[in-house]
Design an enzyme around this catalytic site. Structure first.
Site, PDB file in Angstrom:
ATOM      1  N   HIS A 252       0.813  -1.229   0.000  1.00  0.00           N
ATOM      2  CA  HIS A 252       0.000   0.000   0.000  1.00  0.00           C
ATOM      3  C   HIS A 252       0.843   1.274   0.000  1.00  0.00           C
ATOM      4  O   HIS A 252       0.457   2.266  -0.593  1.00  0.00           O
ATOM      5  CB  HIS A 252      -0.988   0.011   1.171  1.00  0.00           C
ATOM      6  N   ASP A 253       1.981   1.260   0.678  1.00  0.00           N
ATOM      7  CA  ASP A 253       2.781   2.487   0.812  1.00  0.00           C
ATOM      8  C   ASP A 253       4.003   2.485  -0.093  1.00  0.00           C
ATOM      9  O   ASP A 253       4.964   3.216   0.173  1.00  0.00           O
ATOM     10  CB  ASP A 253       3.230   2.661   2.273  1.00  0.00           C
ATOM     11  N   LYS A 256       5.882   5.607  -1.084  1.00  0.00           N
ATOM     12  CA  LYS A 256       6.740   6.394  -0.193  1.00  0.00           C
ATOM     13  C   LYS A 256       8.195   6.398  -0.675  1.00  0.00           C
ATOM     14  O   LYS A 256       9.013   7.159  -0.172  1.00  0.00           O
ATOM     15  CB  LYS A 256       6.651   5.871   1.244  1.00  0.00           C
ATOM     16  N   HIS A 281       2.255  10.178  -2.132  1.00  0.00           N
ATOM     17  CA  HIS A 281       2.734   8.785  -2.110  1.00  0.00           C
ATOM     18  C   HIS A 281       1.646   7.843  -2.648  1.00  0.00           C
ATOM     19  O   HIS A 281       1.946   6.774  -3.166  1.00  0.00           O
ATOM     20  CB  HIS A 281       3.212   8.359  -0.719  1.00  0.00           C
ATOM     21  N   HIS A 307      -5.927   4.144  -0.432  1.00  0.00           N
ATOM     22  CA  HIS A 307      -5.957   3.732   0.975  1.00  0.00           C
ATOM     23  C   HIS A 307      -6.071   4.895   1.950  1.00  0.00           C
ATOM     24  O   HIS A 307      -6.294   4.673   3.142  1.00  0.00           O
ATOM     25  CB  HIS A 307      -4.783   2.807   1.319  1.00  0.00           C
ATOM     26  N   HIS A 308      -5.931   6.128   1.474  1.00  0.00           N
ATOM     27  CA  HIS A 308      -6.182   7.283   2.364  1.00  0.00           C
ATOM     28  C   HIS A 308      -7.467   8.020   2.022  1.00  0.00           C
ATOM     29  O   HIS A 308      -7.718   9.105   2.549  1.00  0.00           O
ATOM     30  CB  HIS A 308      -4.994   8.248   2.349  1.00  0.00           C
ATOM     31  N   ASP A 350      -4.443  -0.123   8.060  1.00  0.00           N
ATOM     32  CA  ASP A 350      -3.282   0.764   8.108  1.00  0.00           C
ATOM     33  C   ASP A 350      -3.379   1.737   9.279  1.00  0.00           C
ATOM     34  O   ASP A 350      -2.412   1.946  10.006  1.00  0.00           O
ATOM     35  CB  ASP A 350      -3.200   1.530   6.772  1.00  0.00           C
TER      36      ASP A 350
HETATM   37  P1  C2E Z   1       1.356   6.466   8.887  1.00  0.00           P
HETATM   38  O1  C2E Z   1       2.206   6.932  10.010  1.00  0.00           O
HETATM   39  O2  C2E Z   1       1.516   5.047   8.474  1.00  0.00           O
HETATM   40  O3  C2E Z   1      -0.149   6.728   9.252  1.00  0.00           O
HETATM   41  C1  C2E Z   1      -1.197   6.197   8.494  1.00  0.00           C
HETATM   42  C2  C2E Z   1      -2.518   6.808   8.880  1.00  0.00           C
HETATM   43  O4  C2E Z   1      -2.848   6.487  10.221  1.00  0.00           O
HETATM   44  C3  C2E Z   1      -2.518   8.338   8.843  1.00  0.00           C
HETATM   45  O5  C2E Z   1      -2.756   8.793   7.527  1.00  0.00           O
HETATM   46  C4  C2E Z   1      -3.707   8.639   9.764  1.00  0.00           C
HETATM   47  O6  C2E Z   1      -4.941   8.431   9.088  1.00  0.00           O
HETATM   48  C5  C2E Z   1      -3.586   7.559  10.823  1.00  0.00           C
HETATM   49  N1  C2E Z   1      -2.826   8.098  11.972  1.00  0.00           N
HETATM   50  C6  C2E Z   1      -1.515   7.966  12.228  1.00  0.00           C
HETATM   51  N2  C2E Z   1      -1.180   8.591  13.378  1.00  0.00           N
HETATM   52  C7  C2E Z   1      -2.325   9.114  13.865  1.00  0.00           C
HETATM   53  C8  C2E Z   1      -2.647   9.908  15.060  1.00  0.00           C
HETATM   54  O7  C2E Z   1      -1.785  10.200  15.902  1.00  0.00           O
HETATM   55  N3  C2E Z   1      -3.954  10.250  15.220  1.00  0.00           N
HETATM   56  C9  C2E Z   1      -4.923   9.921  14.317  1.00  0.00           C
HETATM   57  N4  C2E Z   1      -6.179  10.319  14.541  1.00  0.00           N
HETATM   58  N5  C2E Z   1      -4.652   9.218  13.194  1.00  0.00           N
HETATM   59  C10 C2E Z   1      -3.373   8.823  12.964  1.00  0.00           C
HETATM   60  P2  C2E Z   1      -2.301  10.291   7.123  1.00  0.00           P
HETATM   61  O8  C2E Z   1      -2.627  11.237   8.212  1.00  0.00           O
HETATM   62  O9  C2E Z   1      -2.883  10.547   5.779  1.00  0.00           O
HETATM   63  O10 C2E Z   1      -0.730  10.218   7.021  1.00  0.00           O
HETATM   64  C11 C2E Z   1      -0.101   9.494   5.998  1.00  0.00           C
HETATM   65  C12 C2E Z   1       1.355   9.361   6.316  1.00  0.00           C
HETATM   66  O11 C2E Z   1       1.946  10.681   6.383  1.00  0.00           O
HETATM   67  C13 C2E Z   1       1.651   8.725   7.667  1.00  0.00           C
HETATM   68  O12 C2E Z   1       1.646   7.335   7.572  1.00  0.00           O
HETATM   69  C14 C2E Z   1       3.033   9.276   7.951  1.00  0.00           C
HETATM   70  O13 C2E Z   1       4.027   8.606   7.204  1.00  0.00           O
HETATM   71  C15 C2E Z   1       2.941  10.692   7.400  1.00  0.00           C
HETATM   72  N6  C2E Z   1       2.547  11.647   8.441  1.00  0.00           N
HETATM   73  C16 C2E Z   1       1.298  12.065   8.725  1.00  0.00           C
HETATM   74  N7  C2E Z   1       1.327  13.000   9.719  1.00  0.00           N
HETATM   75  C17 C2E Z   1       2.626  13.165  10.057  1.00  0.00           C
HETATM   76  C18 C2E Z   1       3.306  13.994  11.014  1.00  0.00           C
HETATM   77  O14 C2E Z   1       2.713  14.788  11.751  1.00  0.00           O
HETATM   78  N8  C2E Z   1       4.675  13.903  11.070  1.00  0.00           N
HETATM   79  C19 C2E Z   1       5.360  13.041  10.268  1.00  0.00           C
HETATM   80  N9  C2E Z   1       6.690  12.971  10.384  1.00  0.00           N
HETATM   81  N10 C2E Z   1       4.766  12.253   9.351  1.00  0.00           N
HETATM   82  C20 C2E Z   1       3.402  12.300   9.246  1.00  0.00           C
HETATM   83 FE    FE Z   2      -0.109   5.495   3.118  1.00  0.00          FE
HETATM   84 FE    FE Z   3       1.131   2.331   6.006  1.00  0.00          FE
END
Ligand code: C2E
Ligand code: FE
Ligand code: FE
Ligand code: SIN
Ligand code: SIN
Length: 417
Positions: A252-253, A256, A281, A307-308, A350
């Site tokens: 899925h990712d 990236k 991504h 997936h998002h 995810d």
């Molecule tokens: P990921 O870390 O694999 O997170 C996947 C999805 O899990 C996120 O999609 C979000 O829907 C949910 N998620 C993850 N952490 C949290 C959280 O603390 N609270 C809530 N409510 N949901 C959460 P999203 O937001 O579209 O982010 C996609 C990817 O972007 C993330 O994959 C991560 O790689 C990056 N990302 C998102 N926000 C941040 C951030 O604040 N800092 C950093 N360094 N990366 C981020």
């Molecule tokens: Fe993703």
């Molecule tokens: Fe993922």
């Protein structure tokens, strides 16, 4: 028990085995391959239950199980149990791996004390099962190398009475096991390839992704399985679709790979601009499968792209008119059933996994907090039926999480655990 084998003539049995071996090539993932090997071996031998151990790093790793008495064809957590047995004469499976010889036992509780091995009753004690006859078969590659061991348990005749394994089973099942070894090794290699690919894409953060990818694949397959059973979808179709989903969800990712380390590993919150880059991504992953020819490619593309997306229409990247265009802008988000089905399972898998895990930008959450969020997001972020299926099998979900734990980021090549 699967339909009993109505064959009986040697030539028919051999033809049947060759047909089964050939059909193993339809499957991609190693678990689906092991599942079919057990189904067919049990059909041919009348076994009530069966287990497969695979050899890795000189030990036998419990890898798959069927048991019609305890868990008939249901989503079950036992498949994800972790157990290793040493290759030596003290256990039955260890003995068979060591000697490379088939072993037939008529009653596990009445073994000659002079034998070097003993029967391990811990599974029976935990579950109340009573193991009697056991046929333990080495699974060998064409070079006679041991790939694993298959154990068939409690042979039953057409009336359901149990007894020893037949001479036919003893004669012909080793042939099936050895033919199957090619498919097993190919299935292991598929997972290895995906894990290595994802290592390049995302695993510049080495503590995390091999296990994440395996968990998201397994969660998605099990959530789909429950969802599909609830809808009464045909068993064969369920097995076919879940095999593709298990593999496609692991990718899925993959997009990236195009995101810089500065964003991927940023310890804090992303700026709007960084997050806008991150969102691509999805599109970049989908582009890798642009010229999709197989169904697996097509599903991988749908999952990478969608997936998002969110059920309520607040996700990304939205409808993209031309995925191949040089500059792609985010479109109007998809909503509800506009989002391809496969991606709706992966979306939940995810996020669940992200919340369970520590990220460079967040701590892990408690199960209670996670389940609260998933219930709140039912019908918002997530397809409500997908949330229901997930909650129904939470015991299986936690067994998967336990099996594919992060192990201090030490290894990324552990396919069999
Ligand atoms: P990921 O870390 O694999 O997170 C996947 C999805 O899990 C996120 O999609 C979000 O829907 C949910 N998620 C993850 N952490 C949290 C959280 O603390 N609270 C809530 N409510 N949901 C959460 P999203 O937001 O579209 O982010 C996609 C990817 O972007 C993330 O994959 C991560 O790689 C990056 N990302 C998102 N926000 C941040 C951030 O604040 N800092 C950093 N360094 N990366 C981020
Ligand atoms: Fe993703
Ligand atoms: Fe993922
Ligand atoms: C053995 O074969 O004795 C060990 C594996 C099992 O508990 O079935
Ligand atoms: C794996 O499950 O493939 C390796 C585990 C890890 O990345 O920590």
């Amino acid at each position: 028990m699967p339909d009993p084998c109505t064959c009986g003539q040697p030539v028919e049995i051999v033809t049947d085995i060759l047909r089964v071996s050939e059909r193993l090539n339809d499957l991609k993932d190693v678990d689906a391959i092991l599942d079919r090997i057990l189904t067919e071996s049990r059909r041919l031998s009348g076994a009530d239950a069966g287990t497969i151990f695979l050899l890795k790093d000189d030990a036998l790793h419990f890898s798959y199980v069927h048991n019609d008495t305890l868990f008939r064809d249901e989503a079950n957590k036992h498949v994800y149990m972790t157990m290793t047995v040493d290759v030596n004469e003290h256990s039955i499976v260890g003995y068979v791996a060591k000697t490379g010889e088939l072993l037939a036992i008529d009653d596990a509780y009445d073994l000659d004390p002079a034998l070097p091995f003993s029967f391990n009753r811990s599974f029976d004690e935990r579950t109340g099962y009573r193991t009697r006859s056991i046929l333990t078969i080495p699974v060998k590659s064409s070079q006679a190398r041991i790939v694993g061991v298959m154990q068939l348990i409690n042979s039953k005749d057409a009336s359901g009475a149990s007894g020893p394994f037949s001479d036919e089973a003893r004669t012909y099942l080793p042939l099936l096991a050895n033919n199957a070894s090619v498919a097993i090794e190919r299935g292991i290699m598929t997972r290895e390839l995906i894990l290595r690919m994802m290592q390049m894409a995302e695993m510049r953060d080495p503590s995390e992704t091999g296990a994440h990818v395996q968990r998201v694949g397994a969660y998605s397959a099990e959530i789909y399985d429950r969802w599909a059973r609830t809808r009464g979808i045909d068993r064969k179709e369920i097995k076919r679709y879940r095999d593709l989903l298990r593999v496609a969800a692991m990718l899925h990712d993959v997009g990236k790979v195009g995101v810089s380390d500065l964003i991927l590993k940023k310890p804090g919150k992303l700026t709007d601009e960084e997050f806008a880059t991150m969102k691509l991504h999805t599109v970049n992953g989908a582009r890798l499968f642009l010229n999709a020819t197989s169904e697996l490619d097509a599903m991988s593309r749908e999952i990478a792209l969608n997936h998002h997306e969110k059920w309520n229409g607040k996700g990304y990247p939205g409808a993209i008119p031309d995925l191949g265009a040089e500059d792609v802008a985010l479109g109007v988000p998809k909503r509800g059933e506009e989002i391809p089905l496969a991606a709706r399972f992966v979306a939940l898998a995810d996020v669940f996994d992200a919340l369970c895990s520590r990220r460079s930008y967040k701590a892990e959450w408690s199960d209670e907090k996670i389940l609260d969020l998933l219930r709140e997001e039912k019908g918002e972020h997530f397809d409500p039926e997908v949330v229901d299926a997930f909650l129904d099998i939470f015991d299986v979900i936690t067994a998967i999480r336990e099996k594919f734990r992060e192990e201090g980021g030490v290894r990324h090549d552990e396919i069999i655990k």
